[in-house]
Write a protein that holds these residues in place. Structure first.
Motif, short mmCIF file in Angstrom:
data_model
loop_
_atom_site.label_atom_id
_atom_site.label_comp_id
_atom_site.label_asym_id
_atom_site.label_seq_id
_atom_site.Cartn_x
_atom_site.Cartn_y
_atom_site.Cartn_z
N PRO A 187 41.00 44.92 31.39
CA PRO A 187 41.70 43.53 30.89
C PRO A 187 41.52 43.53 29.46
N ARG A 188 40.57 43.99 28.77
CA ARG A 188 40.65 44.30 27.51
C ARG A 188 41.81 44.89 26.95
N PHE A 212 40.73 37.82 34.41
CA PHE A 212 40.48 37.60 33.08
C PHE A 212 39.86 36.61 32.66
N ASN A 213 39.37 35.73 33.68
CA ASN A 213 38.29 34.68 33.23
C ASN A 213 36.84 35.32 33.16
N THR A 214 36.90 35.99 34.36
CA THR A 214 35.49 36.79 34.34
C THR A 214 35.45 37.82 33.15
N ALA A 215 36.62 38.24 32.44
CA ALA A 215 36.21 38.96 31.28
C ALA A 215 36.15 38.10 30.10
N GLY A 216 36.42 36.88 30.33
CA GLY A 216 36.63 35.84 29.06
C GLY A 216 37.68 36.37 28.21
N LEU A 217 38.81 36.54 28.71
CA LEU A 217 39.94 36.93 28.01
C LEU A 217 41.14 36.08 28.18
N ARG A 260 46.38 52.49 37.45
CA ARG A 260 44.98 51.93 38.23
C ARG A 260 44.48 50.88 37.34
N PHE A 261 44.23 49.57 37.96
CA PHE A 261 43.71 48.62 37.05
C PHE A 261 42.32 48.53 37.46
N ASP A 262 41.28 48.14 36.61
CA ASP A 262 39.95 48.15 36.77
C ASP A 262 39.66 46.85 36.18
N PRO A 263 38.61 45.89 36.93
CA PRO A 263 38.35 45.90 38.37
C PRO A 263 39.40 46.14 39.23
N GLU A 264 39.10 46.32 40.43
CA GLU A 264 40.31 46.36 41.46
C GLU A 264 40.41 45.03 42.22
N LEU A 265 41.79 44.51 42.17
CA LEU A 265 41.91 43.26 42.96
C LEU A 265 42.79 43.43 44.01
N HIS A 266 41.98 43.36 45.13
CA HIS A 266 42.48 43.98 46.30
C HIS A 266 43.47 42.70 47.02
N PHE A 267 44.61 42.94 47.42
CA PHE A 267 45.72 42.36 47.94
C PHE A 267 46.39 42.81 48.90
#
Length: 305
Positions: A187-188, A212-217, A260-267
């Motif tokens: 996210p950063r 992004f909310n969890t990362a505060g961004l 790849r994106f971290d954290p993984e957002l499973h869908f």
């Protein structure tokens, strides 16, 4: 009328009128001449009508006979129309497959699945409807469609469901983007960058917003859309980056870079069908083509990460 007429008498009478003689009528019906003559005699006796005049050994229809023939012909034409309607309904029911897809999947993936299916069933007409998951689930439950590709959040007790193409979201970028040098995007890395988003009611948007909310961004959304092809086109054109399901990039591997994106957002999607579906054999073949195409696309898209 003395007795109830029977169909064999009517057929014999109609055949004599249309073929001109008892002998030709007998040939058309596959019976003997005496049998036809007997049927005509019984028809006149039962109806109380004089249907033929006997002129020098030949039968000539009377005015009563021609009136009866016109009524019989009208009834037979009606029966033929009913038979044609039955056949038309049977063909429509048996040889049409109604498919519902999310707008996000209404592009290359659906095209590949449908073309693969039509190779095996060239005589089947496929009707494809693109709507949101809740609409499609209702249509399945009411038999408006036969099979559908839905989002993972739909839970309807009147349809059968199976998960399809479980993958975490990936970061999609244009080929010349500076972040393509990184193997993992966080996210950063995307903070402040132009972002192509999906609609606020989509599950993809909700997953991204939560990360992004969890990362505060914050997310710098420059455009949002409810169709995956549109989102990918904007990314490929350099308008911004996006987080997408890998399936959305099918057919655009040369114009996008996926990381790849971290954290993984499973869908994942759901492959759904109505319970006790009509056209069960056709539906099963289509479902198998969806599974096979999803596995193939997964290999094609993910190997470049």
């Amino acid at each position: 009328m003395k007795d109830v007429l029977n169909l064999r008498q009517i057929e014999a009478f109609k055949a004599v009128i249309e073929h001109g003689t008892v002998s030709q009528a007998a040939t058309a019906l596959g019976v003997s001449q005496p049998a036809v003559s007997k049927l005509l005699s019984h028809l006149e006796a039962d109806s109380g009508l004089t249907l033929f005049d006997r002129v020098r050994g030949k039968l000539a229809p009377t005015a009563q006979g021609m009136r009866l023939y016109r009524e019989i012909d009208r009834v037979f034409n009606g029966l033929r129309q009913v038979e044609q309607a039955v056949e038309s309904i049977r063909r429509a029911e048996q040889r049409t497959l109604n498919v519902g897809v999310l707008p996000a999947l209404a592009g290359a993936f659906t095209r590949r699945v449908t073309m693969q299916f039509l190779k095996r069933h060239p005589d089947v007409r496929v009707s494809i409807q693109s709507r949101g998951s809740l609409f499609l689930a209702d249509w399945l439950a009411t038999r408006h469609i036969d099979v559908a590709l839905l989002g993972s959040h739909v839970d309807n007790p009147y349809i059968d469901r199976e998960p399809l193409f479980r993958q975490p979201l990936v970061c999609a970028m244009p080929v010349n983007h500076v972040l393509t040098r990184k193997r993992v995007i966080r996210p950063r890395d995307l903070a402040g960058l132009p972002f192509v988003s999906f609609g606020a009611d989509s599950q993809t948007h909700q997953l991204v917003q939560q990360a992004f909310n969890t990362a505060g961004l914050p997310i710098n959304v420059v455009v949002d859309t409810n169709t995956a092809p549109t989102a990918c086109e904007f990314v490929a054109a350099g308008l911004g980056v996006s987080l997408i399901h890998p399936l959305f990039a099918e057919g655009m591997q040369s114009r996008l870079v996926l990381r790849r994106f971290d954290p993984e957002l499973h869908f994942h999607f759901q492959l759904c069908r109505a319970q006790a579906s009509r056209n069960a054999a056709l539906i099963e073949d289509f479902v198998q083509d969806v599974r096979d195409t999803a596995a193939q696309v997964s290999r094609e898209v993910l190997k470049g990460q």
